[in-house]
Design a protein around this motif. Structure first.
Motif, PDB file in Angstrom:
ATOM      1  N   ILE A 247       0.719  -1.118  -0.041  1.00 38.50           N
ATOM      2  CA  ILE A 247      -0.043  -0.045  -0.079  1.00 38.50           C
ATOM      3  C   ILE A 247       0.936   1.244  -0.076  1.00 38.50           C
ATOM      4  O   ILE A 247       0.531   2.324  -0.913  1.00 38.50           O
ATOM      5  CB  ILE A 247      -1.028   0.006   1.348  1.00 38.50           C
ATOM      6  N   ILE A 248       1.875   1.234   0.936  1.00 35.61           N
ATOM      7  CA  ILE A 248       2.780   2.561   0.964  1.00 35.61           C
ATOM      8  C   ILE A 248       3.656   2.624  -0.458  1.00 35.61           C
ATOM      9  O   ILE A 248       3.518   3.673  -1.008  1.00 35.61           O
ATOM     10  CB  ILE A 248       3.752   2.616   1.952  1.00 35.61           C
ATOM     11  N   GLU A 249       3.763   1.564  -0.968  1.00 39.40           N
ATOM     12  CA  GLU A 249       4.729   1.642  -2.247  1.00 39.40           C
ATOM     13  C   GLU A 249       3.748   2.033  -3.455  1.00 39.40           C
ATOM     14  O   GLU A 249       4.238   2.723  -4.221  1.00 39.40           O
ATOM     15  CB  GLU A 249       5.582   0.477  -2.635  1.00 39.40           C
ATOM     16  N   ALA A 250       2.487   1.669  -3.528  1.00 39.19           N
ATOM     17  CA  ALA A 250       1.508   2.139  -4.332  1.00 39.19           C
ATOM     18  C   ALA A 250       1.123   3.539  -4.361  1.00 39.19           C
ATOM     19  O   ALA A 250       0.993   4.254  -5.189  1.00 39.19           O
ATOM     20  CB  ALA A 250       0.416   1.154  -4.248  1.00 39.19           C
ATOM     21  N   HIS A 251       1.691   4.418  -3.324  1.00 37.09           N
ATOM     22  CA  HIS A 251       1.278   5.685  -2.838  1.00 37.09           C
ATOM     23  C   HIS A 251       2.707   6.472  -3.118  1.00 37.09           C
ATOM     24  O   HIS A 251       2.769   7.707  -2.611  1.00 37.09           O
ATOM     25  CB  HIS A 251       0.498   5.774  -1.741  1.00 37.09           C
TER      26      HIS A 251
END
Length: 76
Positions: free
Chosen positions: A41-45
């Motif tokens: 999730i963090i990398e997707a953002h």
């Protein structure tokens, strides 16, 4: 940057490279998905999630997120 520190037993050094892998767990009945999902999730953002040792015990989990679309209130 957001930082969360723990004071438990921490992560064994040989396992540090595996803790963000899907299905990796140190618990007898844990699914091993939590940190993998968090990192995805963090990398997707546009962010980054990592872990480092806490002194004298525990772990420190940190993450950053890319900031976009900030408005300058003085221009409104």
């Amino acid at each position: 940057m957001v930082v969360a520190d723990t004071t438990g037993p921490g992560v064994d050094t040989p396992k540090v490279d595996q803790i963000f892998d899907a299905f990796f767990t140190t618990k007898p009945d844990g699914p091993g998905m939590g940190l993998s999902i968090c990192r995805s999730i963090i990398e997707a953002h546009g962010g980054r999630l990592w872990m480092s040792p806490n002194d004298p015990a525990g772990s420190v989990f940190s993450f950053t997120l890319k900031v976009t679309g900030l408005r300058d209130p003085s221009q409104e």
